[in-house]
Design a protein around this motif. Structure first.
Motif, PDB file in Angstrom:
ATOM      1  N   ALA A  19      -9.630  -5.400  17.027  1.00  0.00           N
ATOM      2  CA  ALA A  19      -8.987  -6.660  16.642  1.00  0.00           C
ATOM      3  C   ALA A  19      -7.685  -6.340  15.924  1.00  0.00           C
ATOM      4  N   ARG A  20      -6.593  -6.920  16.380  1.00  0.00           N
ATOM      5  CA  ARG A  20      -5.314  -6.715  15.693  1.00  0.00           C
ATOM      6  C   ARG A  20      -4.616  -8.043  15.541  1.00  0.00           C
ATOM      7  N   GLY A  21      -3.412  -8.000  14.965  1.00  0.00           N
ATOM      8  CA  GLY A  21      -2.702  -9.245  14.724  1.00  0.00           C
ATOM      9  C   GLY A  21      -3.483 -10.083  13.726  1.00  0.00           C
ATOM     10  N   PRO A  22      -3.353 -11.390  13.779  1.00  0.00           N
ATOM     11  CA  PRO A  22      -4.022 -12.236  12.787  1.00  0.00           C
ATOM     12  C   PRO A  22      -5.545 -12.116  12.839  1.00  0.00           C
ATOM     13  N   MET A  23      -6.096 -11.655  13.972  1.00  0.00           N
ATOM     14  CA  MET A  23      -7.553 -11.547  14.090  1.00  0.00           C
ATOM     15  C   MET A  23      -8.099 -10.409  13.228  1.00  0.00           C
ATOM     16  N   PRO A  34      -2.541   1.660   9.697  1.00  0.00           N
ATOM     17  CA  PRO A  34      -3.824   1.890   9.022  1.00  0.00           C
ATOM     18  C   PRO A  34      -4.019   0.872   7.907  1.00  0.00           C
ATOM     19  N   VAL A  35      -5.258   0.535   7.632  1.00  0.00           N
ATOM     20  CA  VAL A  35      -5.568  -0.399   6.550  1.00  0.00           C
ATOM     21  C   VAL A  35      -5.795   0.419   5.287  1.00  0.00           C
ATOM     22  N   GLY A  36      -5.115   0.033   4.206  1.00  0.00           N
ATOM     23  CA  GLY A  36      -5.185   0.806   2.962  1.00  0.00           C
ATOM     24  C   GLY A  36      -6.608   0.979   2.462  1.00  0.00           C
ATOM     25  N   GLY A  37      -6.982   2.202   2.131  1.00  0.00           N
ATOM     26  CA  GLY A  37      -8.272   2.446   1.522  1.00  0.00           C
ATOM     27  C   GLY A  37      -9.458   2.371   2.456  1.00  0.00           C
ATOM     28  N   GLU A  38      -9.188   2.321   3.763  1.00  0.00           N
ATOM     29  CA  GLU A  38     -10.296   2.204   4.714  1.00  0.00           C
ATOM     30  C   GLU A  38     -10.067   3.167   5.868  1.00  0.00           C
ATOM     31  N   ARG A  39     -11.161   3.496   6.536  1.00  0.00           N
ATOM     32  CA  ARG A  39     -11.011   4.146   7.830  1.00  0.00           C
ATOM     33  C   ARG A  39     -10.728   3.040   8.830  1.00  0.00           C
ATOM     34  N   SER A  40      -9.698   3.183   9.616  1.00  0.00           N
ATOM     35  CA  SER A  40      -9.375   2.099  10.545  1.00  0.00           C
ATOM     36  C   SER A  40      -8.632   2.674  11.752  1.00  0.00           C
ATOM     37  N   SER A  64     -11.386  -9.204  -0.171  1.00  0.00           N
ATOM     38  CA  SER A  64     -12.401  -8.648   0.728  1.00  0.00           C
ATOM     39  C   SER A  64     -12.855  -7.294   0.181  1.00  0.00           C
ATOM     40  N   MET A  65     -14.035  -6.949   0.505  1.00  0.00           N
ATOM     41  CA  MET A  65     -14.582  -5.707  -0.018  1.00  0.00           C
ATOM     42  C   MET A  65     -14.347  -4.587   0.980  1.00  0.00           C
ATOM     43  N   GLN A  66     -14.655  -3.402   0.571  1.00  0.00           N
ATOM     44  CA  GLN A  66     -14.526  -2.247   1.445  1.00  0.00           C
ATOM     45  C   GLN A  66     -15.289  -2.512   2.744  1.00  0.00           C
ATOM     46  N   ARG A  67     -14.641  -2.224   3.862  1.00  0.00           N
ATOM     47  CA  ARG A  67     -15.308  -2.514   5.121  1.00  0.00           C
ATOM     48  C   ARG A  67     -16.328  -1.451   5.447  1.00  0.00           C
TER      49      ARG A  67
END
Lengths: 163, 458
Positions: free
Chosen positions: B267-271, B383-389, B452-455
């Motif tokens: 999922a990218r963009g606004p999703m 990349p999303v900060g603080g997450e594996r993504s 939001s919390m850590q994914r």
């Protein structure tokens, strides 16, 4: 054979079109300022300037560079005659291990060519894609401001180095 | 009384009647202000439920400016009628909703009227929120009223006449706002009903995935057949979906919960924001949403199943002989760019989400237009900060518009069963323009995640 223009000179390169620019720079042309970090275009250590824009050389294949002009850190200045961006990084002692610094300088250089007096927020936002694990970020910030000041006050040659 | 007098009298009566009717449609009373309730006055369990509901409603996405304080509003939302700025929904007494009673909050959710009695623009999706029940509104209120108050006045909206007249919104509501909370469909399971309640209500999926009419309202006849949001296309999520492999309830759950699915990509963009939020809410709610949306997609047609079969066969043959090792014809610049710049990751055979998806599975390449694919090629996947993504480098600085257009045309022909796109060059130019704009307004690095919390990611 592909012609690749780097730091103002044409080079005849015998490599596949999917060869990353970084490999050509380091292995063929022995220009070692740009570093291999992650190889995935995520750390910024390999950043060079292509036609005025910061580009990640590890994910940029030779094919995309036809007719374009590549500038590496070696093209900005020398040990004897450092460019403003290099002088500023030295004067602020912005490097610790130094591995990321060539990429930092190249992205900062591209920013300063476009935005001669960037704000703190603009520098942070621009350099966000370049990682530094030593944590010299505050010095890097100061160095970019200092480089902006140096460029503003020094007379510049076309390749960005101070005279 | 003369005849003309009677006519005049009748006309005056009609006018007065009309005026009273119009007044009744437009006018809403102010609701008394309250002293901002103390955070301790709310039950912690209620606040927690409100937190999960706010995540399902994706409230922070519109009510938080990039890099700004969560829920403090001020986000410019471009519409065909002008720019509308989201409001501050923190409990600040002056600039937020600190002096709103629960009744005022519920009225805003249900009928799009603020505490002072002013009609709200339907960029605030009360056409969906009208379905939220009292209990959930109470939890949302408790959650918002216990957030840190932020003093931040939203900029004035920038709308042309007559859209800058709030009474026009009352007319809009007459046409398009069907009030009333969710009606249970007793022929369906409780889980299905839970999903429908969330999808059509708080989650307001149709706000992006349903096309809008000339007055900016969702076309009821075309629910979920694909819409526009920012400079992205929100795909059709009903029987008109063009995803190469049909969506199943399991795939929907995986995608919504994890932000990616092996058969459909990431999922990218606004999703991306939506799935990030859904990763932290009760799993049952996401399962219910997936179940309901599965029924909206409906069982795949024979055509779609045949196409899926062909897709799977093509992926097998690609694995046997990757495009990247086939000689590309020199007169197809798009093929050359794909082989040199894209295939190294997209044919690596590494598993998702950390490798490039096999492009035969890409919904972006099967979409009605190449906007989303162009956006991803230009900006990559940050990349999303603080997450594996998932990650992908952007090519905005190393590919020309012509090269991107060429590669898009090639990818469409090579990896999608759909007919060629038209106007690709212009779409790439537009995408580059909006990419530049979004970079100029990019957040400072200290951006705050929207609560939001850590994914929970692999």
């Amino acid at each position: 054979m592909t012609t690749l223009k780097v730091n103002g000179h044409d080079h005849e390169i015998d490599a596949d079109p999917d060869t990353p620019l970084l490999y050509v720079l380091r292995d063929e042309l022995k220009l070692n300022a740009a570093k291999f970090g992650c190889g995935l275009g995520q750390c910024g250590a390999c950043t060079v300037i292509v036609d005025g824009k910061a580009v990640l050389s590890c994910v940029t294949p030779l094919l995309l560079l036809k007719g374009k002009e590549v500038t590496t850190l070696e093209g900005l200045g020398t040990v004897e005659k450092p460019a403003p961006i290099q002088r500023a990084f030295i004067e602020e002692q912005a490097a610790q291990c130094g591995y990321c610094i060539a990429g930092m300088m190249m992205r900062a250089q591209a920013l300063l060519q476009r935005t001669p007096k960037p704000t703190d927020a603009q520098i942070r936002s621009e350099l966000q894609t370049n990682l530094c694990r030593c944590g010299t970020h505050m010095r890097i910030l100061r160095a970019v401001h200092r480089a902006a000041h140096l460029m503003d006050t020094a007379e510049l040659t076309t390749n960005g180095s101070a005279q | 009384m003369s005849k003309s007098g009677i006519i005049a009298g009748a006309a005056i009566a009609a006018l007065m009647g009309g005026a009273i009717a119009a007044f009744a449609v437009v006018w809403r009373p102010a609701i008394e202000t309250v002293e901002p309730p103390a955070p301790q006055s709310f039950e912690p369990a209620l606040v927690k439920r409100g937190r999960d509901l706010a995540a399902i409603g994706n409230c922070s996405d519109c009510h938080t400016i990039k890099g700004g304080k969560t829920f403090a509003g001020g986000l410019p939302v471009p519409t065909p009628f002008g720019t509308i700025y989201s409001s501050n929904i923190t409990p600040d007494p002056e600039t937020g909703i600190g002096r709103w009673s629960e009744a005022a909050f519920r009225r805003a959710m249900r009928s799009g009227v603020d505490r002072a009695g002013q009609h709200l623009y339907p960029t605030f999706p009360y056409d969906h929120f009208t379905n939220v029940n009292d209990e959930d509104d109470r939890a949302l209120y408790a959650f918002l009223m216990t957030r840190p108050a932020v003093r931040a006045a939203a900029p004035a909206n920038d709308l042309a006449f007559p859209f800058n007249q709030r009474f026009a919104v009352a007319g809009w509501k007459l046409l398009f706002l069907k009030g009333g909370t969710y009606k249970v469909d007793s022929t369906q399971s409780a889980e299905w009903n839970r999903g429908a309640y969330l999808v059509d209500g708080l989650a307001h999926c149709g706000a992006c995935h349903t096309p809008r009419n000339a007055l900016g309202a969702e076309k009821a006849s075309a629910s979920f057949s694909g819409g526009d949001v920012d400079n992205w296309h929100a795909y059709a999520i009903n029987a008109q979906s063009r995803s190469p492999l049909p969506w199943t309830t399991d795939a929907l759950f995986h995608y919504l919960r994890q932000g990616w699915d092996p058969d459909h990509g990431v999922a990218r963009g606004p999703m991306a924001e939506v799935t990030a939020n859904l990763s932290s809410v009760p799993e049952n709610d996401v399962r219910a949403i997936a179940l309901y949306m599965g029924s909206v997609f409906g069982p795949p047609t024979q055509d779609h199943l045949d196409q899926a079969e062909a897709t799977r066969a093509d992926i097998k043959s690609l694995q046997a002989q990757p495009v990247s090792v086939q000689p590309a014809s020199a007169d197809n610049p798009g093929a050359l760019v794909y082989q040199a710049a894209c295939a190294t990751c997209h044919e690596s055979g590494r598993p998702l989400p950390y490798s490039g998806i096999n492009l035969r599975l890409s919904t972006a390449l099967s979409a009605p237009d190449p906007r989303n694919a162009a956006n991803v090629i230009l900006s990559g996947i940050r990349p999303v900060g603080g997450e594996r993504s998932p990650i992908m480098p952007g090519f905005a600085n190393s590919m020309t518009d012509d090269q991107i257009a060429a590669v898009l045309n090639y990818l469409r022909g090579r990896f999608s069963a759909q007919p060629a796109w038209s106007g690709v060059e212009q779409i790439v130019r537009d995408a580059r323009h909006s990419e530049t704009v979004s970079l100029q307004t990019a957040p400072a690095p200290e951006s705050v995640a929207g609560g939001s919390m850590q994914r929970d990611k692999p």
